[in-house]
Design an enzyme around this catalytic site. Sequence first.
Site, PDB file in Angstrom:
ATOM      1  N   SER A 156       0.863  -1.181   0.000  1.00 30.30           N
ATOM      2  CA  SER A 156       0.000   0.000   0.000  1.00 30.30           C
ATOM      3  C   SER A 156       0.895   1.225   0.000  1.00 30.30           C
ATOM      4  CB  SER A 156      -0.884   0.011   1.252  1.00 30.30           C
ATOM      5  OG  SER A 156      -1.507   1.269   1.434  1.00 30.30           O
TER       6      SER A 156
ATOM      7  N   TYR B 148      -1.358  -1.092  10.518  1.00 25.05           N
ATOM      8  CA  TYR B 148      -1.506  -1.321   9.081  1.00 25.05           C
ATOM      9  C   TYR B 148      -0.314  -0.759   8.313  1.00 25.05           C
ATOM     10  CZ  TYR B 148      -3.689  -1.387   4.465  1.00 25.05           C
ATOM     11  OH  TYR B 148      -3.959  -1.621   3.133  1.00 25.05           O
TER      12      TYR B 148
END
Length: 267
Positions: free
Chosen positions: A141, A154
Amino acid sequence: MSDHQRFAVVTGASSGIGVAYAERLAARGYHLILVARRRERLEETARNIRAKTNVTVEIVTADLGDSNDLSRVATLIEGREDIDLLVNNAGLGALGLTAQVSAAALDNLIKINVQALTRLTHAALPGFLRRDRGTIINIASIIALMPTPTGAGYSGSKAYVLNFTRSLQMELANTKVKVQAVLPGPVRTEFFEASGLKQAPFPDELFMTPEELVDTALTALDQDELICLPALQDLSAWTAYEAARGELIRALTQSGRPAARYAKRVG
């Protein structure tokens, strides 16, 4: 296309990016092994793909946060000689301020985003190296490059995915095994809803569809672009980032002595 039967394993294949990878890889002639927790969703995806293509679609119901299920999927990958591609797509967000996110949610995030991705990659590599062919696609990401106060776990997990992938690229440089990291921005999936957010913290115009993302990432793979930043229009921004990172590493490896600013002051 090679004449042997090629299978692709896709994790997180019951929705969003995973379904898009399954559909696009089937269109490219790959037979599929689809892995996810939700069997009904897997069966629906398999039916849709079988209706449009002639590929074989196998489904494996597994929770990759469960050690027994993870071992079962890893053993399957280790025992197959016909797997040519692994897409490590399964992932969790556990978004929110760290003190307010449950310990169980953070544990599960690490199990799936880090441990499962690592274990399945480790399971695939011996066969890929033995056959001197194969591809691993790791979904990271853009948050791997941007720490955030509402997604510490995350962000950290995706930074792991990026560095793990880059290190593997160095290990495998003299082989025909490829490892790609894909760093999406926001994608129109169930991700934010599953993370407990009522509204995504990004404007609508920043979102790609899963299909746009996967088409972009596979085009990048075809072009040997093994770090794929799908929304980056000017690649010179990445080049400058890499140059700055290299300069920092050079500065960090000039001496093993403490920096002068840390010297004790007298008086």
